[in-house]
Write a protein that holds these residues in place. Sequence first.
Motif, PDB file in Angstrom:
ATOM      1  N   SER A  74       0.835  -1.209   0.000  1.00 18.19           N
ATOM      2  CA  SER A  74       0.000   0.000   0.000  1.00 18.19           C
ATOM      3  C   SER A  74       0.871   1.261   0.000  1.00 18.19           C
ATOM      4  N   GLU A  78       0.797   4.032  -2.840  1.00 17.46           N
ATOM      5  CA  GLU A  78       0.623   5.451  -2.529  1.00 17.46           C
ATOM      6  C   GLU A  78       1.685   6.292  -3.242  1.00 17.46           C
ATOM      7  N   ARG A 134      -8.475   3.084   1.813  1.00 21.18           N
ATOM      8  CA  ARG A 134      -7.247   3.361   2.544  1.00 21.18           C
ATOM      9  C   ARG A 134      -7.547   3.832   3.963  1.00 21.18           C
ATOM     10  N   ALA A 138      -3.563   7.715   5.390  1.00 26.30           N
ATOM     11  CA  ALA A 138      -3.270   7.722   3.950  1.00 26.30           C
ATOM     12  C   ALA A 138      -4.269   8.624   3.224  1.00 26.30           C
ATOM     13  N   ALA A 142      -3.454  11.788   0.806  1.00 22.25           N
ATOM     14  CA  ALA A 142      -3.999  11.873  -0.550  1.00 22.25           C
ATOM     15  C   ALA A 142      -4.824  13.141  -0.721  1.00 22.25           C
TER      16      ALA A 142
END
Lengths: 218, 203
Positions: A74, A78, A134, A138, A142
Amino acid sequence: MKQTSVRVPYEPVEVAPVTTNRRVLSKIRTRQKVLEAARQLFTERGYEASTIRDIAKHAGMSTGAVFANFEDKSDLFEAVLMEDMERVAERMRAAAAVEAPVNDKLLSVFSAGYEYHLEHLPLMQAIIAQSWLRPLNAELRARAAAKVLLGIVGDALRDGSRAGEIQAEFDVRLVSETLWDGYLANYRRAVYDEWGLDTLRARLADQIELVLAGLRTK
Amino acid sequence: MGVREAQKRATREKVVEAARQLFEEIGYEETTIRMIAERAGVSVGSVFTTFESKVDIFNHILFEKFEALFSELKQISPYLKGSTRDRIASLMSIAYGVESRQLELMISHLGASHGWPARIEEESNQRHGRLLGLFRAALEQGQASGEIRTDADLDLFSEMLFAVYVRNYRKAYYEKLTPEALSALTERQLALLFEGVEAKASA
Protein backbone atom coordinates in the motif's frame (compact mmCIF):
# COMPACT_ATOMS: atom_id res chain seq x y z
CA MET A 1 47.88 2.88 14.12
CA LYS A 2 48.34 6.37 15.42
CA GLN A 3 48.11 7.72 11.91
CA THR A 4 44.78 6.10 11.25
CA SER A 5 43.35 7.31 14.51
CA VAL A 6 44.40 10.82 13.57
CA ARG A 7 42.90 10.57 10.11
CA VAL A 8 39.61 9.26 11.27
CA PRO A 9 38.08 12.63 12.17
CA TYR A 10 38.92 13.98 8.74
CA GLU A 11 37.55 11.16 6.76
CA PRO A 12 33.89 11.88 7.26
CA VAL A 13 34.49 15.45 6.20
CA GLU A 14 36.32 14.78 2.97
CA VAL A 15 35.23 11.35 1.81
CA ALA A 16 31.86 10.68 3.34
CA PRO A 17 29.89 13.28 1.38
CA VAL A 18 30.96 11.66 -1.86
CA THR A 19 29.99 8.13 -0.80
CA THR A 20 26.78 9.42 0.73
CA ASN A 21 25.89 11.17 -2.47
CA ARG A 22 26.63 8.10 -4.43
CA ARG A 23 24.66 6.00 -2.02
CA VAL A 24 21.79 8.43 -2.02
CA LEU A 25 21.82 8.52 -5.79
CA SER A 26 21.82 4.76 -6.10
CA LYS A 27 19.03 4.58 -3.54
CA ILE A 28 16.98 7.06 -5.53
CA ARG A 29 17.62 5.05 -8.66
CA THR A 30 16.56 1.83 -6.95
CA ARG A 31 13.46 3.51 -5.63
CA GLN A 32 12.66 4.83 -9.07
CA LYS A 33 13.12 1.39 -10.61
CA VAL A 34 10.80 -0.17 -8.07
CA LEU A 35 8.24 2.57 -8.64
CA GLU A 36 8.36 2.08 -12.37
CA ALA A 37 7.95 -1.69 -12.07
CA ALA A 38 5.10 -1.24 -9.61
CA ARG A 39 3.37 1.26 -11.87
CA GLN A 40 3.61 -1.14 -14.77
CA LEU A 41 2.23 -4.10 -12.82
CA PHE A 42 -0.53 -2.12 -11.14
CA THR A 43 -1.51 -0.89 -14.59
CA GLU A 44 -1.48 -4.35 -16.14
CA ARG A 45 -3.01 -6.35 -13.30
CA GLY A 46 -4.60 -3.93 -10.89
CA TYR A 47 -3.78 -3.61 -7.22
CA GLU A 48 -4.88 -6.94 -5.78
CA ALA A 49 -3.17 -9.15 -8.33
CA SER A 50 0.19 -7.37 -8.07
CA THR A 51 2.47 -8.85 -5.44
CA ILE A 52 5.66 -7.39 -4.00
CA ARG A 53 7.44 -10.50 -5.25
CA ASP A 54 6.30 -9.85 -8.82
CA ILE A 55 7.17 -6.19 -8.58
CA ALA A 56 10.65 -7.02 -7.33
CA LYS A 57 11.13 -9.54 -10.11
CA HIS A 58 9.95 -7.03 -12.66
CA ALA A 59 12.38 -4.45 -11.33
CA GLY A 60 15.17 -7.01 -11.41
CA MET A 61 15.88 -6.93 -7.69
CA SER A 62 15.21 -8.81 -4.50
CA THR A 63 12.05 -8.39 -2.43
CA GLY A 64 14.41 -7.21 0.31
CA ALA A 65 15.49 -4.30 -1.88
CA VAL A 66 11.83 -3.37 -2.38
CA PHE A 67 11.16 -3.47 1.34
CA ALA A 68 14.22 -1.32 1.96
CA ASN A 69 12.45 1.42 0.04
CA PHE A 70 8.79 0.83 0.78
CA GLU A 71 7.04 -0.42 3.85
CA ASP A 72 4.49 -2.57 2.05
CA LYS A 73 2.37 -2.75 -1.07
CA SER A 74 0.00 0.00 0.00
CA ASP A 75 2.98 2.29 0.68
CA LEU A 76 4.28 1.54 -2.80
CA PHE A 77 0.88 2.13 -4.32
CA GLU A 78 0.62 5.45 -2.53
CA ALA A 79 3.98 6.50 -3.98
CA VAL A 80 2.72 5.68 -7.48
CA LEU A 81 -0.48 7.60 -6.77
CA MET A 82 1.39 10.67 -5.50
CA GLU A 83 3.62 10.66 -8.55
CA ASP A 84 0.52 10.44 -10.73
CA MET A 85 -1.14 13.32 -8.97
CA GLU A 86 1.94 15.47 -9.50
CA ARG A 87 2.00 14.63 -13.20
CA VAL A 88 -1.72 15.36 -13.56
CA ALA A 89 -1.33 18.60 -11.64
CA GLU A 90 1.36 19.69 -14.06
CA ARG A 91 -0.87 18.98 -17.06
CA MET A 92 -3.89 20.58 -15.50
CA ARG A 93 -1.89 23.69 -14.67
CA ALA A 94 -0.71 23.92 -18.26
CA ALA A 95 -4.31 23.57 -19.46
CA ALA A 96 -5.45 26.28 -17.05
CA ALA A 97 -2.80 28.69 -18.27
CA VAL A 98 -4.55 29.11 -21.63
CA GLU A 99 -6.93 32.06 -21.84
CA ALA A 100 -10.48 30.85 -22.41
CA PRO A 101 -14.06 31.27 -21.19
CA VAL A 102 -14.57 29.65 -17.80
CA ASN A 103 -16.44 26.57 -19.04
CA ASP A 104 -13.84 25.88 -21.74
CA LYS A 105 -11.03 26.34 -19.30
CA LEU A 106 -12.60 23.93 -16.82
CA LEU A 107 -13.17 21.43 -19.60
CA SER A 108 -9.50 21.66 -20.64
CA VAL A 109 -8.34 21.23 -17.07
CA PHE A 110 -10.41 18.10 -16.51
CA SER A 111 -9.66 16.78 -19.98
CA ALA A 112 -5.98 16.92 -19.12
CA GLY A 113 -6.81 14.47 -16.34
CA TYR A 114 -8.81 12.21 -18.64
CA GLU A 115 -6.10 12.26 -21.27
CA TYR A 116 -3.50 11.26 -18.76
CA HIS A 117 -5.48 8.52 -17.05
CA LEU A 118 -7.05 7.00 -20.14
CA GLU A 119 -3.59 5.84 -21.13
CA HIS A 120 -3.52 3.49 -18.17
CA LEU A 121 -7.11 3.08 -17.15
CA PRO A 122 -6.67 -0.04 -14.96
CA LEU A 123 -4.30 1.95 -12.77
CA MET A 124 -6.85 4.73 -12.41
CA GLN A 125 -9.47 2.12 -11.60
CA ALA A 126 -7.22 0.76 -8.87
CA ILE A 127 -6.56 4.30 -7.63
CA ILE A 128 -10.26 5.03 -7.31
CA ALA A 129 -10.97 1.65 -5.71
CA GLN A 130 -8.16 2.09 -3.21
CA SER A 131 -9.34 5.61 -2.45
CA TRP A 132 -12.33 4.02 -0.72
CA LEU A 133 -10.25 1.55 1.21
CA ARG A 134 -7.25 3.36 2.54
CA PRO A 135 -6.74 4.11 6.22
CA LEU A 136 -7.38 7.60 7.50
CA ASN A 137 -3.77 8.77 7.56
CA ALA A 138 -3.27 7.72 3.95
CA GLU A 139 -6.53 9.46 3.09
CA LEU A 140 -5.26 12.66 4.66
CA ARG A 141 -2.06 12.53 2.63
CA ALA A 142 -4.00 11.87 -0.55
CA ARG A 143 -6.32 14.74 0.28
CA ALA A 144 -3.41 17.11 0.60
CA ALA A 145 -2.36 16.09 -2.91
CA ALA A 146 -5.93 16.29 -4.24
CA LYS A 147 -6.21 19.76 -2.76
CA VAL A 148 -3.62 20.91 -5.29
CA LEU A 149 -5.79 19.61 -8.14
CA LEU A 150 -8.94 21.08 -6.67
CA GLY A 151 -7.03 24.33 -6.28
CA ILE A 152 -6.43 24.46 -10.03
CA VAL A 153 -10.17 24.04 -10.60
CA GLY A 154 -10.87 26.68 -7.97
CA ASP A 155 -8.49 29.13 -9.62
CA ALA A 156 -10.17 28.61 -12.99
CA LEU A 157 -13.50 29.41 -11.33
CA ARG A 158 -12.05 32.52 -9.69
CA ASP A 159 -10.71 33.66 -13.08
CA GLY A 160 -14.21 33.29 -14.50
CA SER A 161 -15.55 35.27 -11.61
CA ARG A 162 -13.02 38.08 -12.12
CA ALA A 163 -13.87 38.16 -15.81
CA GLY A 164 -17.50 38.67 -14.86
CA GLU A 165 -18.67 35.41 -16.40
CA ILE A 166 -19.88 33.98 -13.13
CA GLN A 167 -20.94 35.58 -9.87
CA ALA A 168 -18.43 37.32 -7.65
CA GLU A 169 -19.60 35.53 -4.53
CA PHE A 170 -19.89 31.79 -4.42
CA ASP A 171 -18.60 28.83 -2.45
CA VAL A 172 -15.50 27.92 -4.46
CA ARG A 173 -14.91 24.71 -2.55
CA LEU A 174 -18.46 23.49 -2.97
CA VAL A 175 -18.46 24.21 -6.70
CA SER A 176 -14.99 22.71 -7.28
CA GLU A 177 -15.87 19.56 -5.37
CA THR A 178 -19.18 19.14 -7.15
CA LEU A 179 -17.43 19.39 -10.51
CA TRP A 180 -14.84 16.96 -9.23
CA ASP A 181 -17.56 14.47 -8.25
CA GLY A 182 -18.90 14.50 -11.79
CA TYR A 183 -15.42 14.27 -13.29
CA LEU A 184 -14.56 11.19 -11.22
CA ALA A 185 -17.92 9.49 -11.66
CA ASN A 186 -17.35 9.45 -15.42
CA TYR A 187 -14.34 7.15 -15.05
CA ARG A 188 -16.81 4.35 -14.30
CA ARG A 189 -18.22 4.80 -17.77
CA ALA A 190 -14.74 4.73 -19.26
CA VAL A 191 -14.12 1.42 -17.52
CA TYR A 192 -17.44 -0.36 -17.92
CA ASP A 193 -18.96 1.31 -20.98
CA GLU A 194 -15.69 1.95 -22.79
CA TRP A 195 -16.19 5.65 -23.09
CA GLY A 196 -13.32 7.30 -24.93
CA LEU A 197 -11.94 10.78 -24.51
CA ASP A 198 -14.51 12.44 -26.77
CA THR A 199 -17.50 10.93 -25.00
CA LEU A 200 -16.04 11.76 -21.61
CA ARG A 201 -15.39 15.34 -22.68
CA ALA A 202 -18.88 15.75 -24.09
CA ARG A 203 -20.48 14.47 -20.88
CA LEU A 204 -18.22 16.63 -18.76
CA ALA A 205 -18.98 19.71 -20.83
CA ASP A 206 -22.67 19.18 -20.03
CA GLN A 207 -21.93 18.65 -16.36
CA ILE A 208 -19.88 21.83 -16.23
CA GLU A 209 -22.69 23.76 -17.92
CA LEU A 210 -25.16 22.34 -15.42
CA VAL A 211 -23.08 23.36 -12.41
CA LEU A 212 -22.20 26.79 -13.81
CA ALA A 213 -25.75 27.53 -14.93
CA GLY A 214 -26.70 28.64 -11.45
CA LEU A 215 -23.65 30.87 -11.16
CA ARG A 216 -23.79 32.66 -14.48
CA THR A 217 -24.17 36.40 -14.28
CA LYS A 218 -26.57 36.38 -17.20
CA MET B 1 -38.65 -28.79 -0.61
CA GLY B 2 -36.35 -31.79 -0.42
CA VAL B 3 -33.88 -32.35 2.39
CA ARG B 4 -31.05 -31.46 0.09
CA GLU B 5 -32.68 -28.22 -0.99
CA ALA B 6 -33.33 -27.29 2.62
CA GLN B 7 -29.75 -28.03 3.55
CA LYS B 8 -28.46 -25.99 0.66
CA ARG B 9 -30.61 -23.08 1.66
CA ALA B 10 -29.50 -23.26 5.28
CA THR B 11 -25.86 -23.27 4.19
CA ARG B 12 -26.50 -20.31 1.95
CA GLU B 13 -28.03 -18.33 4.76
CA LYS B 14 -25.18 -19.18 7.10
CA VAL B 15 -22.62 -18.17 4.48
CA VAL B 16 -24.36 -14.87 3.75
CA GLU B 17 -24.61 -13.98 7.41
CA ALA B 18 -20.98 -14.86 8.11
CA ALA B 19 -19.84 -12.86 5.08
CA ARG B 20 -21.98 -9.89 6.08
CA GLN B 21 -20.34 -9.81 9.51
CA LEU B 22 -16.83 -10.13 8.12
CA PHE B 23 -17.30 -7.49 5.41
CA GLU B 24 -18.56 -5.12 8.06
CA GLU B 25 -15.83 -5.98 10.58
CA ILE B 26 -12.68 -6.21 8.48
CA GLY B 27 -13.85 -5.11 5.04
CA TYR B 28 -14.46 -6.87 1.78
CA GLU B 29 -10.86 -6.87 0.58
CA GLU B 30 -9.46 -8.52 3.66
CA THR B 31 -12.11 -11.19 3.91
CA THR B 32 -11.32 -14.57 2.40
CA ILE B 33 -13.61 -17.44 1.47
CA ARG B 34 -11.81 -19.54 4.06
CA MET B 35 -12.70 -17.05 6.80
CA ILE B 36 -16.30 -17.01 5.67
CA ALA B 37 -16.47 -20.81 5.72
CA GLU B 38 -14.91 -20.92 9.17
CA ARG B 39 -17.29 -18.36 10.62
CA ALA B 40 -20.30 -20.04 9.00
CA GLY B 41 -19.17 -23.43 10.26
CA VAL B 42 -19.18 -25.00 6.82
CA SER B 43 -16.47 -26.26 4.50
CA VAL B 44 -14.82 -24.07 1.87
CA GLY B 45 -16.24 -26.46 -0.71
CA SER B 46 -19.81 -25.89 0.37
CA VAL B 47 -19.34 -22.11 0.16
CA PHE B 48 -18.45 -22.63 -3.48
CA THR B 49 -21.45 -24.83 -4.12
CA THR B 50 -23.74 -21.96 -3.08
CA PHE B 51 -21.80 -19.03 -4.55
CA GLU B 52 -19.44 -18.78 -7.46
CA SER B 53 -17.02 -16.38 -5.80
CA LYS B 54 -16.56 -13.83 -3.04
CA VAL B 55 -17.86 -11.02 -5.18
CA ASP B 56 -21.08 -12.99 -5.78
CA ILE B 57 -21.66 -13.31 -2.04
CA PHE B 58 -21.05 -9.59 -1.77
CA ASN B 59 -23.40 -8.88 -4.62
CA HIS B 60 -26.10 -10.93 -2.94
CA ILE B 61 -25.68 -8.94 0.28
CA LEU B 62 -25.79 -5.68 -1.65
CA PHE B 63 -28.91 -6.86 -3.41
CA GLU B 64 -30.68 -7.54 -0.11
CA LYS B 65 -29.42 -4.30 1.35
CA PHE B 66 -30.62 -2.37 -1.65
CA GLU B 67 -34.06 -3.97 -1.66
CA ALA B 68 -34.54 -2.99 1.98
CA LEU B 69 -33.49 0.62 1.32
CA PHE B 70 -35.41 0.90 -1.90
CA SER B 71 -38.69 -0.36 -0.49
CA GLU B 72 -38.37 2.13 2.38
CA LEU B 73 -37.72 5.01 -0.02
CA LYS B 74 -40.45 3.94 -2.37
CA GLN B 75 -42.97 3.71 0.42
CA ILE B 76 -42.12 7.17 1.71
CA SER B 77 -41.72 9.02 -1.57
CA PRO B 78 -45.44 9.67 -2.29
CA TYR B 79 -45.75 11.37 1.11
CA LEU B 80 -42.77 13.68 0.82
CA LYS B 81 -43.61 17.35 1.10
CA GLY B 82 -42.08 20.55 -0.20
CA SER B 83 -40.33 21.57 -3.39
CA THR B 84 -38.67 19.10 -5.74
CA ARG B 85 -35.38 19.97 -4.14
CA ASP B 86 -36.78 19.28 -0.67
CA ARG B 87 -38.18 15.94 -1.74
CA ILE B 88 -34.91 14.82 -3.25
CA ALA B 89 -33.02 16.05 -0.20
CA SER B 90 -35.36 13.95 1.92
CA LEU B 91 -34.80 10.86 -0.19
CA MET B 92 -31.05 11.29 0.13
CA SER B 93 -31.28 11.94 3.86
CA ILE B 94 -33.26 8.78 4.41
CA ALA B 95 -30.75 6.81 2.37
CA TYR B 96 -27.84 8.30 4.31
CA GLY B 97 -29.60 7.45 7.56
CA VAL B 98 -30.07 3.83 6.54
CA GLU B 99 -26.63 3.36 5.01
CA SER B 100 -24.76 5.05 7.85
CA ARG B 101 -25.90 2.23 10.14
CA GLN B 102 -23.53 0.03 8.15
CA LEU B 103 -21.12 2.56 6.72
CA GLU B 104 -18.18 0.12 6.62
CA LEU B 105 -20.18 -2.11 4.33
CA MET B 106 -21.10 0.83 2.11
CA ILE B 107 -17.45 1.89 1.85
CA SER B 108 -16.42 -1.69 1.03
CA HIS B 109 -19.14 -1.71 -1.59
CA LEU B 110 -17.96 1.47 -3.25
CA GLY B 111 -14.34 0.37 -3.16
CA ALA B 112 -15.07 -3.04 -4.63
CA SER B 113 -17.38 -1.55 -7.24
CA HIS B 114 -14.41 -0.13 -9.13
CA GLY B 115 -12.89 -3.50 -9.78
CA TRP B 116 -15.72 -5.97 -9.97
CA PRO B 117 -16.66 -7.94 -13.09
CA ALA B 118 -18.98 -6.52 -15.73
CA ARG B 119 -21.82 -8.92 -14.85
CA ILE B 120 -21.91 -7.52 -11.30
CA GLU B 121 -21.68 -3.97 -12.62
CA GLU B 122 -24.70 -4.66 -14.79
CA GLU B 123 -26.79 -5.85 -11.86
CA SER B 124 -25.56 -2.96 -9.78
CA ASN B 125 -26.52 -0.53 -12.55
CA GLN B 126 -30.02 -1.93 -12.58
CA ARG B 127 -30.32 -1.27 -8.85
CA HIS B 128 -28.94 2.24 -9.21
CA GLY B 129 -31.28 2.78 -12.11
CA ARG B 130 -34.22 2.11 -9.83
CA LEU B 131 -32.90 4.55 -7.25
CA LEU B 132 -32.31 7.14 -9.96
CA GLY B 133 -35.88 6.44 -11.05
CA LEU B 134 -37.10 7.81 -7.73
CA PHE B 135 -35.04 10.98 -8.22
CA ARG B 136 -36.32 11.23 -11.75
CA ALA B 137 -39.94 10.80 -10.73
CA ALA B 138 -39.55 13.71 -8.30
CA LEU B 139 -37.91 15.79 -11.03
CA GLU B 140 -40.62 14.98 -13.55
CA GLN B 141 -43.19 16.00 -11.00
CA GLY B 142 -41.25 19.24 -10.64
CA GLN B 143 -41.32 19.76 -14.38
CA ALA B 144 -45.06 19.13 -14.46
CA SER B 145 -45.64 21.71 -11.73
CA GLY B 146 -43.46 24.26 -13.53
CA GLU B 147 -40.78 24.25 -10.85
CA ILE B 148 -38.14 22.68 -13.10
CA ARG B 149 -37.46 23.97 -16.58
CA THR B 150 -38.98 21.72 -19.22
CA ASP B 151 -35.80 21.80 -21.29
CA ALA B 152 -33.65 20.59 -18.38
CA ASP B 153 -31.80 17.37 -19.19
CA LEU B 154 -33.12 15.08 -16.47
CA ASP B 155 -30.80 12.20 -17.31
CA LEU B 156 -27.78 14.40 -16.95
CA PHE B 157 -29.18 16.01 -13.85
CA SER B 158 -30.12 12.84 -11.99
CA GLU B 159 -26.77 11.28 -12.83
CA MET B 160 -25.03 14.31 -11.42
CA LEU B 161 -27.19 14.07 -8.30
CA PHE B 162 -26.18 10.46 -8.00
CA ALA B 163 -22.46 11.21 -8.41
CA VAL B 164 -22.65 13.76 -5.61
CA TYR B 165 -24.79 11.48 -3.45
CA VAL B 166 -22.32 8.59 -3.71
CA ARG B 167 -19.18 10.66 -3.20
CA ASN B 168 -20.65 12.04 0.01
CA TYR B 169 -20.19 8.66 1.64
CA ARG B 170 -16.46 9.33 1.47
CA LYS B 171 -16.93 12.46 3.48
CA ALA B 172 -19.24 10.72 5.91
CA TYR B 173 -16.64 8.04 6.42
CA TYR B 174 -13.39 9.96 6.53
CA GLU B 175 -14.66 13.11 8.19
CA LYS B 176 -16.93 11.14 10.49
CA LEU B 177 -19.92 13.25 9.54
CA THR B 178 -23.18 12.55 11.30
CA PRO B 179 -26.22 11.89 9.11
CA GLU B 180 -27.35 15.42 10.04
CA ALA B 181 -24.08 17.02 8.92
CA LEU B 182 -24.27 14.97 5.75
CA SER B 183 -27.79 16.19 5.09
CA ALA B 184 -26.67 19.78 5.61
CA LEU B 185 -23.91 19.30 3.04
CA THR B 186 -26.39 17.73 0.64
CA GLU B 187 -28.67 20.74 1.02
CA ARG B 188 -25.88 23.02 -0.14
CA GLN B 189 -24.99 20.76 -3.05
CA LEU B 190 -28.60 20.52 -4.13
CA ALA B 191 -29.01 24.28 -3.86
CA LEU B 192 -26.11 24.69 -6.28
CA LEU B 193 -27.29 22.07 -8.75
CA PHE B 194 -30.94 23.08 -8.70
CA GLU B 195 -29.99 26.69 -9.43
CA GLY B 196 -29.22 25.43 -12.92
CA VAL B 197 -32.55 23.73 -13.63
CA GLU B 198 -35.12 25.66 -11.66
CA ALA B 199 -37.51 27.74 -13.73
CA LYS B 200 -36.95 31.40 -12.92
CA ALA B 201 -40.01 33.42 -12.08
CA SER B 202 -40.66 35.53 -15.18
CA ALA B 203 -40.46 39.25 -14.60
